[in-house]
Design an enzyme around this catalytic site. Structure first.
Site, PDB file in Angstrom:
ATOM      1  N   CYS A  93      76.747  40.711  35.691  1.00  4.93           N
ATOM      2  CA  CYS A  93      75.927  41.616  36.409  1.00  4.93           C
ATOM      3  C   CYS A  93      74.866  40.985  37.158  1.00  4.93           C
ATOM      4  CB  CYS A  93      75.528  42.870  35.422  1.00  4.93           C
ATOM      5  SG  CYS A  93      76.686  43.642  34.533  1.00  4.93           S
TER       6      CYS A  93
ATOM      7  N   CYS B 289      66.871  45.645  30.694  1.00  3.18           N
ATOM      8  CA  CYS B 289      65.509  45.675  30.557  1.00  3.18           C
ATOM      9  C   CYS B 289      64.798  47.055  30.485  1.00  3.18           C
ATOM     10  CB  CYS B 289      64.875  45.215  32.329  1.00  3.18           C
ATOM     11  SG  CYS B 289      65.755  46.364  33.467  1.00  3.18           S
TER      12      CYS B 289
ATOM     13  N   ASP C   2      73.870  41.404  31.872  1.00  7.35           N
ATOM     14  CA  ASP C   2      72.624  42.305  32.116  1.00  7.35           C
ATOM     15  C   ASP C   2      72.632  43.576  32.716  1.00  7.35           C
ATOM     16  OD1 ASP C   2      69.892  42.936  32.310  1.00  7.35           O
ATOM     17  OD2 ASP C   2      69.565  41.316  33.813  1.00  7.35           O
TER      18      ASP C   2
ATOM     19  N   GLY D 192      71.075  37.062  41.299  1.00  8.58           N
ATOM     20  CA  GLY D 192      71.340  35.767  40.599  1.00  8.58           C
ATOM     21  C   GLY D 192      70.246  35.037  40.092  1.00  8.58           C
TER      22      GLY D 192
END
Length: 384
Positions: free
Chosen positions: A224, A337, A284, A228
């Site tokens: 994911c 997150c 992620d 980058g």
């Protein structure tokens, strides 16, 4: 612009946001129509808008209402600013404060500037750190850089940035992290950026990468990848064969440019299965973003229980897909997150209950009390 003009502009932008327009779009539209506004004016208006979004419920209480005017007034009262200097009734400023705009107390979830329904799961996830963490989430996030250690040391990068008027200090959460203490507005034009010596990246995000078992020669997929940032952070830690994938490829448009600047080779792929198996896959995953609401405060007001259910289903699907691409004995890293257990421990446990050949080697939470965003990492290994 004087203070009243800035207050009026922030009120206009916030009213558009409250009507459903994204904050960045509303700010851009205002700036295009306000050619008279200088860079300091635009920055001041932007700060007012984003402080109001971070503190939306407590600002509404302090401002005595729910519209853009009330939010601006509430933020200024929280800052301790003299109201009459901003709400002066002048031609280009807001009308003077009325008696019915008296401040009131924010109670319950409103005092923490979160939706009511999110208080129980956030308290469950954060435990005794809930109140201190929520207080920090009402403030602006620090500006953190990741030094490209493949090109320069942290001390060397700090010296190079200082030569351009950008003052930094080492951040304890990650060995490549520098916190900007002065001169953040100069970063985009800095030579250190242009030469790939440093990039913006939160310290907790860097710590997630530092926890991965990366060694030279590994085949690694950033599943994911987005812009980058984590792909490049992994490349700086070891000599890897790197692939990057994202469900929305346009998010990776700048990755080739950033990779070239950093001296990194990355293969962008729409079908990562064709290059499998990988020694390590990093996921992620899309999430609520609750750990990064300081940077994207609109996210906490858009999130609903139904959307959270959609996200957890997406997260489980990504785990299944990524696991199938890991070589026997390889690694699967699951990151969000988010603070919420529903997106973190619960997703990992659900995956493990269906996947007997996997075991958890590491779980780690990061948060604002450590100076970074809220992040969760689970490192899993295939038993072969």
């Amino acid at each position: 612009m004087q203070a009243p003009g800035r207050a009026a502009a922030a009120t206009e932008v916030l009213d558009r946001v409250l009507a459903g327009e994204p904050a960045e779009k509303a700010l851009t539209a205002w700036a295009r129509g306000a050619r008279y506004a200088g860079s300091k004016d635009r920055a001041a208006v932007r700060d007012l808008v984003y402080d109001a979004l971070r503190q939306r419920r407590s600002a509404a209480a302090l401002g005595g209402g729910e519209d853009g005017r009330a939010l601006v007034l509430g933020v200024l009262r929280a800052r301790g600013e003299p109201e009459d200097s901003w709400f002066d009734g002048s031609a280009h400023g807001p009308a003077r404060v009325r008696p019915d705009e008296a401040p009131r107390a924010a109670v319950g979830a409103a005092a923490f500037d979160i939706p009511d329904w999110l208080e129980p799961p956030l308290r469950a996830a954060l435990g005794e750190d809930f109140e201190a963490t929520m207080q920090l989430m009402r403030e602006r996030a620090p500006v953190i850089l990741r030094v490209n250690l493949a090109k320069i040391s942290r001390a060397g990068a700090a010296a190079a940035l200082a030569d351009e008027g950008i003052v930094t200090a080492p951040h304890p959460l990650a060995e490549a992290a520098l916190q900007v203490t002065q001169g953040a507005s100069r970063l985009r034009q800095a030579r250190a950026f242009a030469e790939g010596l440093a990039e913006l990246q939160d310290a907790a995000s860097q710590a997630v990468i530092a926890a991965l078992p990366l060694t030279d020669g590994m085949r690694v997929l950033d599943h994911c990848a987005g812009g980058g940032g984590k792909t490049l952070a992994m490349a700086a830690r070891a000599d890897l064969r790197l692939w990057a994938h994202d469900a929305q490829p346009r998010r990776m448009e700048d990755l080739k440019i950033r990779a070239a600047r950093a001296g990194v080779r990355v293969t962008l792929t729409a079908r990562p299965e064709e290059a499998a198996p990988f020694d390590l896959v990093l996921t992620d995953v899309p999430c609520s973003g609750s750990g990064s609401w300081r940077r994207d405060p609109e996210g906490k007001w858009r999130l609903t229980p139904a959307r959270l259910d959609e996200l957890t289903a997406i997260q489980s699907a990504i785990l299944e897909r990524a696991a199938a691409m890991v070589a026997p004995g390889g690694w699967l890293a699951y990151a969000t997150c988010s603070f919420l257990r529903e997106e973190n421990e619960a997703r990992v446990q659900a995956f493990l209950s269906r996947s007997p050949r996997w075991e958890t080697v590491l779980t780690r939470r990061y948060g604002p009390l450590e100076g970074g965003d809220g992040f969760f990492l689970a490192l899993l290994r295939h038993s072969g």
